[in-house]
Structure formats: structure tokens, C-alpha cells
Write a protein that holds these residues in place. Sequence first.
Motif, PDB file in Angstrom:
ATOM      1  N   GLY A  45       0.798  -1.216   0.000  1.00 24.04           N
ATOM      2  CA  GLY A  45       0.000   0.000   0.000  1.00 24.04           C
ATOM      3  C   GLY A  45       0.831   1.268   0.000  1.00 24.04           C
ATOM      4  N   LYS A  46       2.067   1.198   0.474  1.00 21.60           N
ATOM      5  CA  LYS A  46       2.937   2.377   0.488  1.00 21.60           C
ATOM      6  C   LYS A  46       3.489   2.647  -0.902  1.00 21.60           C
ATOM      7  CE  LYS A  46       5.471   0.458   3.718  1.00 21.60           C
ATOM      8  NZ  LYS A  46       4.650  -0.733   4.039  1.00 21.60           N
ATOM      9  N   TYR A 567       2.067   0.609   9.276  1.00 22.63           N
ATOM     10  CA  TYR A 567       1.563  -0.002   8.047  1.00 22.63           C
ATOM     11  C   TYR A 567       1.629   0.956   6.862  1.00 22.63           C
ATOM     12  CZ  TYR A 567       0.030  -4.053  10.701  1.00 22.63           C
ATOM     13  OH  TYR A 567       0.017  -5.184  11.485  1.00 22.63           O
ATOM     14  N   PHE A 568       1.531   2.263   7.128  1.00 18.08           N
ATOM     15  CA  PHE A 568       1.582   3.243   6.037  1.00 18.08           C
ATOM     16  C   PHE A 568       2.711   4.257   6.196  1.00 18.08           C
ATOM     17  CE2 PHE A 568      -2.781   1.689   6.204  1.00 18.08           C
ATOM     18  CZ  PHE A 568      -2.968   1.301   4.890  1.00 18.08           C
ATOM     19  N   GLN A 569       3.330   4.294   7.376  1.00 20.04           N
ATOM     20  CA  GLN A 569       4.471   5.167   7.627  1.00 20.04           C
ATOM     21  C   GLN A 569       5.532   4.356   8.368  1.00 20.04           C
ATOM     22  OE1 GLN A 569       4.767   9.034   6.984  1.00 20.04           O
ATOM     23  NE2 GLN A 569       3.672   7.923   5.403  1.00 20.04           N
ATOM     24  N   LEU A 580      -0.633   8.894   2.590  1.00 18.07           N
ATOM     25  CA  LEU A 580      -0.151   7.876   3.517  1.00 18.07           C
ATOM     26  C   LEU A 580      -0.095   8.405   4.945  1.00 18.07           C
ATOM     27  CD1 LEU A 580       2.710   6.275   1.375  1.00 18.07           C
ATOM     28  CD2 LEU A 580       0.400   5.382   1.774  1.00 18.07           C
ATOM     29  N   ARG A 583      -3.603   8.089   6.169  1.00 20.30           N
ATOM     30  CA  ARG A 583      -3.989   6.705   6.429  1.00 20.30           C
ATOM     31  C   ARG A 583      -3.401   6.201   7.745  1.00 20.30           C
ATOM     32  NH1 ARG A 583      -5.706   3.068   2.577  1.00 20.30           N
ATOM     33  NH2 ARG A 583      -5.969   1.740   4.426  1.00 20.30           N
ATOM     34  N   GLU A 584      -2.155   6.588   8.017  1.00 21.66           N
ATOM     35  CA  GLU A 584      -1.512   6.147   9.252  1.00 21.66           C
ATOM     36  C   GLU A 584      -2.064   6.889  10.461  1.00 21.66           C
ATOM     37  OE1 GLU A 584       1.322   3.714  11.335  1.00 21.66           O
ATOM     38  OE2 GLU A 584       0.569   3.652   9.279  1.00 21.66           O
TER      39      GLU A 584
END
Length: 681
Positions: A45-46, A567-569, A580, A583-584
Motif C-alpha cells: 500500500g505504500k 503499516y503506512f508510515q 499515507l 492513512r496512518e
Amino acid sequence: MKSVRVVCAHDCPDMCSLIAHVDNGKVVRVQGDPDHPYTAGFACGKVNRDADNVNSPERIATPLKRTGAKGSGLFRPISWDEALGEITGKWKALIRESGPLAILGYAYSAHQGLMNRGLVNGLFHALGSSRLQAGTVCDTCCETAWDLTVGPVGGADPESVVHSDLVISWGADLAATNVHFWALVEGQKKARGMPLIVIDPRRTRSAKAADLYLPIKIGTDAALALGVMHILVRDGLANRDYIARNTLGFDRVEREILPKFTPARTAEITGLAVVDIEELATMYGQAKAALIRLGEGMTRLASGGQALRTIALLPGVSGHYGVRGGGALLLTAASCDLNYNAVRKPSGPATSRMVNHLRLGEALLNMKDPPIRALYVSANNPAVTCPEARKVRQGLSREDLFTVVHDPFMTDTAKYADIVLPAASYLETDDLYRAYGAYWMQWGQKAAEPRGQARSNFDVAQALARRMGISDRIFGLSPQEAVKELFNGATGPAAKANPETLLTGQPIPIAHDWKGQPFRTPSGKLEFYSEQLAKQGLPAMPDWNQDPIEEADGSKWPLRLLTAPGYFQAHTAFSGVGFLRKREGEPFCILHPDDAKERGLAEGSNVRLFNDRGEIGLVLRVSDEVRPGVVLVPGQRPTSEALAGTVNMLCSDRYTDIGEGATYQSTFLDVGPWTEARAAE
């Protein structure tokens, strides 16, 4: 519109093959390469947002020169000619006054290309400057422990999981950090019911999908592994034939160590139920081809080397190292035998003064004869990633330290620089990549020209070398020419690659055709007893004992820190993508409901994390995904995004037992409310 096959350069074991879609010179989309057997058409996802990263409005457009106080982030644009002239003029003056040891320079893991990372280090090797002992913030503990046990050789091929009948994810959140292996594991679970065991202090996304999840206490992994060995021996599940032929010293471990680790004592140490320990050992011992995926996080504590070493010995007791689909996987890079020195060490003295990466702050503040007077940082953000981060920032604040940072973004470290240089993204560079968690190698083509005035690490290293009078051939070659130097003297499967074919971007498999796991230790066997450790005055056999410093800190502070990738950062390399960051969420910590209730803290409240080294401010999330007594802080985030500070300000620069690595998880602290007075400060 065109499509270009590229390779992900982020610090990740998978090394994804990607397709970059380019419209009129601009990368508009990045996706997984459907023709790569391991990447299999998808990216995480990143990386799916890397078009946003390369096109981020937050990127640095031109070279910059500081106009305000260090740390203020105040700069003015300058030309590349002025920037390079000032840098090399300063370096030449420092060398005349103090010698080359007064300079420290390095590139680290934000760009995994072998040349964009390697040639910067080659520049400083040729200069004879002080050298960074790189990687101690990350993997030197686990890698050294593996080498002392198995030898400097890659582990199991992750793609051999199609032959496995059990996978144990030990300290690795596969869904976050190894998504393509995770996809293979999920596929085998669905196709033939292959069981998955997850051992992790956090109930991760991977753990939620496990057939058996063991929420182990931080720092007790070695005890669990020894407890499993105890049961394997007790129940006749030890592979005596394999042990006799392929191991060294198991008889002493069996006689002197294993009797101490009964199921009851192992349960007391690890916080796990006896029934779960018994089930783990039985599933493992009865499996025909069990594969252990080892995570690096369990080694980032005082006894981390002993933990990794002990778990790496388990497949030697069961005999799983001898079968396809069995064994253990930590890293694969040691079995990609290229001529790295052609790029990393083109000339210069064989030895020089070393600076441990995790003690950068200490070196900047206290190193003498000569002190470090110039620092060059590329593809790294030590003001966030190094332990004792406040000490790092104090060192970076020295007015007599000439600092250059080469980065796509204005990082926390860049704000302390005298000169900031705009760096090209991997989507804007040509380079060769080899995975460190899979057996693949691939040339990554440049998908687009660098934005603004950005230049690659490779290009800037060559420009600086020319101005410093360094004439090694490698500093005059194009990337396409330089890559051929890596294959001069290469051995193993990687040596069979045709450099001309390589430049087409076709993925190249480099897995060895091994009949079981090879061992490259001095004895040629899996070493339960290590003479190398004995000579260093370290325990030669696996064991578990309470670390006295951890015990003292644990009696003073009620909570223990657990760090893990977001998970995103995952780290600040993704901070330039607003999607991102959203999202995080805001930088946060996680407490168990019992710990939050005891402190009168609620979900979403602002909290302070504090110990003797200081305090930071984060947002609280309350969840039973961690045990009581643990505070989890995911990701490494810039201070500009948090209420205050960054988590590594609370971590010491103490070494691990093996490999002089970082001990983030040996941090003890407490959590309390964040007051308005602190917010005002």
C-alpha cells in the motif's frame, strides 16, 4: 503514455519489480510487475503511492544554503556549482588542517540501489575519511548472530514455502514487512491448509490470521526456543541422525542447558501458557518441512544476538535444515556474491577510524583527535532513526560542524544542514538491485528525469570525486558501464548473469540449488557451540538469563517499549505523501486497556511518554493487541508530525550482546497525560 519496468528501492526485503506508467515525462502510476514470479503483480500500500512520492510538492527543488540557526529550516536557493564548490572547498581546508578523519560521510538504506548507495560510500573510502559502521541501527546484531551460527550464507528460499507443511513467523509482521512472502503463505494456507504459527509481542495483522498465536514477552525468545528444544528431546522428536552429521556442540547444550528450560519454567519466563508451548513444540517437531521466518525486531535489545542465535539453531534439532521447504530465513543477501568493493572501496586505506551508526550523536559530541568537523548524509535521517536522538541533534547543532544532507525532502536532519542537496528518487535513477529477503536480482531503469534540479546519489558522488581530485575509474563511468564492474570476480548464481541482458530489466533468479541449508562456519556445521564467541568472552552456547540492566530499569519504570513498522508510515521515507500520512494517522502509541485505565487515559487523548532521557508527545490508542506492561510505538515519524519529539529520544545507545547493534526494545518508560503547559512549550 509509456510503461517502464523499475525496481522498488525502499528498505524492504522483497525488492519488488514494478511497472511505472509515465505520461509526458511524469510518473502517474506505480504497480506491481505481473510478469515477476515473486512480486506477482502487486505492490504494498505504500509503494502503490510512489507516484505521489516522486511528484510530491514537498520535494526540495534546488540546492539550499542555510540562512538561519541550525534546526530552524531556514535556507536560500543556490546553484549546484556554488553548492559543490562550497562543499569541496570546505573539505579540502579541513583535510589540510585536521586530516581526512575529520570528515564522516555515508549513504544508507533509503535507496537500496547497489550503486546509488555504494558509490557514496566509495567516495569517502577513497578520501580516507572516518567511516560509518553502518547498519547497527538495524541489522548488525541479527546478521552477526546468524553468521556465528549458520555462517555468512543466505537462508531458505521464501519461494520454497510451496514445499513447507508449517510456517512459523517469529518476530516478523509479514503482512507489514514481507508482503510477497505473506501472499505465498496465505496461498498455501488456502490451497492445502498449511498451518501458520505467529510468535510476536503484538497481535499483528499476521497474528490474526494464525492457527496458533503466542503473545510472547519482549526479550524472552531465546527461552522459548530452548523450551521447544527441551520438549523435542523429551518426546523423541529430535532428529539424531541430522544432529550427528551436521551440527557441533549439541551434546553439551542438551546436557548443560536444556534441562533448565522445562515447559513450566519456559512459561514463567515467556508469559505463555504451558499448553501453548507444548502445542508449538509438537507441531514443529512433527512437521516434515517447517520453515521459520525470522524477524529482526527481536534482536534490537540487550540479548538480541542470543535470541536470534538460539532460534536459528532450532531447525538443526528438528532436521528441517535438511529438507526443501524447511529451515530458517533471516536474510538472503550473503549469497549474492558480487564484487561490491568495485563500487564501495575503489581506493583508499584498508582501515580507518570507525563510527558506530547508533552512536552518531556520541561521536559528533565527543570524538577527538580529530573531532568530526564535517558530516555528509545521504539516504538517511539520523535525527529520527538513531537512538539517543536528542544527542544526535545536539551534535548536529554544533556551529563548527559543516553538514551536508542529500535528500528528496526537508527531513529533521536536513534542517540542521549547512548545505542541502535535492536528491533523485529511485524512479529517476538507473541502478542494480538485489533482494535481501528473496533470491532475485534486477536492473531498474529510470522512469522519468529528476524533478527540478534533483540529482542522483551516484551522480553527486562522481561530481564530488572529480572536484576532490579522485581519479578512480568508477567515478567516470555511466551507471550502465559501472554495473559491469560488480560482476568482475563475482561467484555463484549471480555471476552467471549477462550484464548486457541484465540492462534489459529482466528479473534474474539467483537462488542456489542447495541440497539443504549449507553452513559456512569454521567447522562447516551448524554451531551450537561457537568457538568464535568463546574467544570473545561471550557465551559459547545458547542460553537465556535476565539482563541486569533491563531488570534494574524494569523495576524503576512500569512499561517496556515495543517499536514496529507502521503499516503506512514505516519510516520517514514515506513522509512526503499526504495520503499515507492520513492513512496512518497522527503519530501514536498503543497501551493495553488495563494500563490506560490505571493511568486514567482514554482513547484519542494526548499523552507524554517519558523516562530519564526526556519525554515525547503522542496520541493514545487503547487496544489489547499488546500485553499489559507494554507501550507500542509504530513507525519512525518526523517531529513535525508529533505533539513533540520522536520515540528514539527515549532510547539509549547501549549495544546488543552480539554485533554492536541498537537496543530500542530495552527501553523502559511510563505514560501520562499531556498537559496544556507542555503543548504551549
